[in-house]
Every structure is written in C-alpha cells, then in structure tokens.
Write an enzyme that holds these catalytic residues in place. Structure first.
Site, PDB file in Angstrom:
ATOM      1  N   ASP A 194       0.832  -1.200   0.000  1.00 31.16           N
ATOM      2  CA  ASP A 194       0.000   0.000   0.000  1.00 31.16           C
ATOM      3  C   ASP A 194       0.865   1.248   0.000  1.00 31.16           C
ATOM      4  OD1 ASP A 194      -1.895   1.931   0.362  1.00 31.16           O
ATOM      5  OD2 ASP A 194      -2.806   1.055   2.143  1.00 31.16           O
TER       6      ASP A 194
ATOM      7  N   HIS B 262     -10.224  -0.546  -6.326  1.00 35.35           N
ATOM      8  CA  HIS B 262      -9.771   0.603  -5.549  1.00 35.35           C
ATOM      9  C   HIS B 262      -8.761   1.455  -6.319  1.00 35.35           C
ATOM     10  CE1 HIS B 262      -8.880   2.955  -1.978  1.00 35.35           C
ATOM     11  NE2 HIS B 262      -7.593   2.720  -2.163  1.00 35.35           N
TER      12      HIS B 262
END
Length: 437
Positions: A251, A345
């Site tokens: 991430d 996402h």
C-alpha cells in the site's frame, strides 16, 4: 500509504531564518552533534550496523539472538531527523515503526498568549528530543536509547482559532470536511484544537516524546483523543519495500514522490499562499479507518486482488508489469473484461479518475484489541498531506463513496483536519507567525 524506505531519510530543503539554507534533514548523525546519555552507547556501532539494515539482516540478527551482552545502538537507534527546517518533519520523513496521534483542546481560560507559551515549550522540547537530548525534569523513559528517527509535528484545528481569538487568521482550506456516505464518526475521537503527530523507530522513544509533551500541556490544553499506530521496522526486510497494510496488501505504490515535478505544489502551501503564516505548511486529514478483517480474510486471493486492482504478492497492477509499472486503466483481458475492474480501488482512487487530485498518504496501522463479537478492532490511522484538502482528499473520497469495492470492508470511525504550518528555525517555535503575527 507512503513508501517504506531505508533508515536514511531523503534530504529536504530546509532554509533557515533570513533566507539561509540549513543542512538537509539527513537521517544520519551529524559529525558535530552533541553526544547525550541516550546516544553515547551506540554511535561507534552505527556505521557497521548500516550494512545489516540495508540487507542480510535476518541471518545476522538470528545469530545474535542468544547473546546476553548489551549491544551498541544500531543505525536505527542513532538516526536523527532535524526538528528545524522549511517544512516540519514527519511529512516526507520515511515511515517510522511506531506512531502516536494526539489531539488537545485549549483549557478554559487559555488564550492566545497561553497557546503561544505552550507551542514555545513544545517546540523547545521536540527540538531536544529529536537530537537525543533529555529535557529538564526528564522521566528517564528512553534514557538509554538513541533518537531513533523521532519526529514531532504540530497542527491547528478549526476550533482553535475561535478559542484563541484568531478568527481572522482561519484558513479557507480549513473548512469542515463534508459528510461522506462511508462515515460512522465518533465525535469524541474527531477534530480538536491542537494536534501532535509523533513517529519513531523505537516504541519507548515514541512514548517518551508523547509523555513529555503531554506533561507540558498541563494547565493550558486538555487531552481530547489519542491513537497509537505501528508500521514495519526499518531493516525488517531484506531490501527496502513498500509497506503492507493489515489486509496484507502492498500500500503506497502510487504515492506522489518528492522527485515529481509538481510534488511541492500538491503537498505544500507556497511561500506566497494565504494566509501568510501557512507558507511552506500543509494540511493533514486524519481518519481512523477500521478494517473488517474477518470478512476480508474470507475472500479468495483472486477476489482480494480484483477488489484492490493489484497482485497481493508484489503489488503489481493487474494490467501487467511490476509494482512501479504505471496502471493501465484501459487494459482489456482476452475475454473483453477490464483487467482492472470498474470498481477496483486503484481505478477509483487514481488521479486520472479524479481530475489529477492527489495526496501524500503517510499512515500507521493500529490494533486496539477485539470487539465484543471477537472481530479485531484494527485498521489504518490514515494521514493524508496536501496543499489544499478540497483539491486532494475531498474529491478522491467523494469518488470512493460512489463505488469503490474496497469500501465495503472499511468503516471510517474518526476524522479530523489540521493546518500544519511550516517549520521553524532554531530559537523559534512552530506557529510563531500565527501567534505573534
């Protein structure tokens, strides 16, 4: 999430007072730095340990695991990040292993003068602690530790300006964040007059700073909320890697990078910006986001990757390539389906899907035990930095609200927005231009 980097931090521009340029905020100990009780034990061992941190550490640490003799500080412990500079530290500083976020409200009767005295005390103490020096009346919590890349960052919430008699200095960019469909916010853990972000690569060093600053707030400001977070320790992997969140996903790959041509413009308020006291500052959006990990962990690996739009193993986009390969939103599979699903996402959050909106995400993970149903109370202490929240966080979050597959596994439970002024020179304090201007 910001990209995990080696212990040595990237240099930043840090011009001091009167336009002079200070030394960059280098993570290594400066040759002329004072040697405190906390640093005395380990500076001699720092150079030798640096190679272990860069690579091959796992085997070396395993071999040393049975030793009982005290070891000197490694480069992780001896790392310093200067408190002084054009920008406050803790914004572009590489992710640290331990973090504390804490908000205060001014105590009844505390005015602008009292707030100025508090920021003066806080800045003095933060400057000492980040250099590895123990302040007066020190508790001794981290007496035998090095500074461990400690950073302390200060900010002002919207309510501060009214309570301190500074309404005319309230920035337009500090307008309340809009309501979002995914919000389930707790008022007691949101907002606040004053905010401190603390980061360090040692847990005792981070707590030591938290305790010292909290003690100095007595009589002037009262604790509103506090949150504790963590990241992977620098040197825990064989080579520097982008961090993973508690869902196991890499991430932060698509974070803006200081080398980007427009990085400064996106993240920091320009020298000519308004109000003038925010020059070289930034705005921090803080969100406590609980992850529904029990639900997430029951998804197949293939489904998890489709929800995110990246491979879990190495962070590469499903459109092909490696982690740093640009995402191809137009890539189509052989069967005609989008390689990156319409609600994935990375597609919904991409700058290309949000008129170029971007922010520097620098979060900590958290775990606060377990809920009554046995599910972990864990997730992300999301911190996003930008020159203007209406051009950074807000448009992206609105887009995520409309159709992001990942949102089904998240709960936004606390929210705050803070104006974080530029840094200060030695002898000055953070917020001085606001409080004395």
């Amino acid at each position: 999430m910001s990209t995990q980097q080696p212990t040595r931090r990237e240099p930043e521009d840090n011009p001091g007072k009167d336009g002079r340029t200070d030394s960059p905020q280098d993570s290594s100990p400066s040759p002329g730095a004072r040697i405190s009780r906390r640093r005395l034990l380990g500076t001699a061992g720092a150079a030798g340990a640096a190679g272990l941190v860069a690579g091959g550490a796992a085997g070396a640490y395993a071999a040393e695991a049975t030793r009982s003799d005290p070891e000197p500080l490694t480069s992780v412990g001896s790392t310093t990040v200067s408190f002084h500079g054009r920008h406050q530290a803790g914004i572009t500083t590489p992710l640290q292993a331990h973090g504390h976020l804490v908000a205060f409200d001014l105590a009844p009767g505390a005015d602008r003068k009292a707030a100025a005295a508090l920021l003066r005390r806080w800045s003095r103490t933060a400057g000492q602690l980040t250099e590895g020096e123990a302040p007066p009346d020190d508790t001794g919590i981290a007496l035998d530790a090095g500074p461990s890349a400690l950073t302390v960052t200060f900010g002002f919430g919207r309510t501060f300006f009214g309570r301190a008699g500074l309404k005319e200095q309230l920035p337009e960019a500090l307008a309340p964040l809009p309501d979002f469909a995914s919000d389930a916010l707790e008022a007691g853990r949101s907002n606040g007059d004053l905010w401190i972000q603390i980061g360090a690569n040692d847990g005792l060093v981070a707590f030591h700073a938290l305790r010292a600053l909290q003690r100095e707030a007595r009589g002037t400001a009262r604790l509103r909320w506090q949150m504790n977070g963590f990241n992977r320790t620098p040197g825990a992997t064989g080579h520097p890697m982008t961090a993973r969140n508690l869902m196991g996903q890499i991430d932060g790959t698509n974070n803006p990078k200081p080398s980007d041509e427009d990085f400064q413009r996106r993240i920091f308020v320009p020298a000519t910006g308004e109000p003038a006291w925010m020059a070289h500052g930034s705005y921090a959006v803080v969100r406590r986001i609980r992850m529904l990990l029990d639900s997430w962990d029951h998804l197949s690996l293939e489904r998890q990757e489709k929800v995110v739009g990246r491979r879990k193993s190495d962070g590469a986009p499903l459109s092909g390539g490696a982690e740093d390969t640009p995402v191809r939103l137009d890539k189509v599979n052989g069967d005609g389906s989008l390689a990156i699903a319409g609600a994935a996402h990375v597609r919904v959050a991409a700058p290309a899907s949000n008129q170029g909106a971007a922010m520097l995400r620098r979060p900590f993970s958290y775990h606060d035990g377990f809920r009554e149903d046995g599910a972990p109370d864990a997730g992300l202490l999301f911190i996003a930095w930008q020159a203007d929240p209406m051009k950074g966080f807000v448009p992206v979050q609105r887009k995520l609200d409309l159709g992001d597959d990942l949102s089904r596994f998240l709960r936004h439970e606390a929210s705050a927005l803070f104006a974080v002024p530029g840094g200060c020179a030695p002898g000055e304090y953070v917020g001085q231009a606001l409080l004395e201007g």
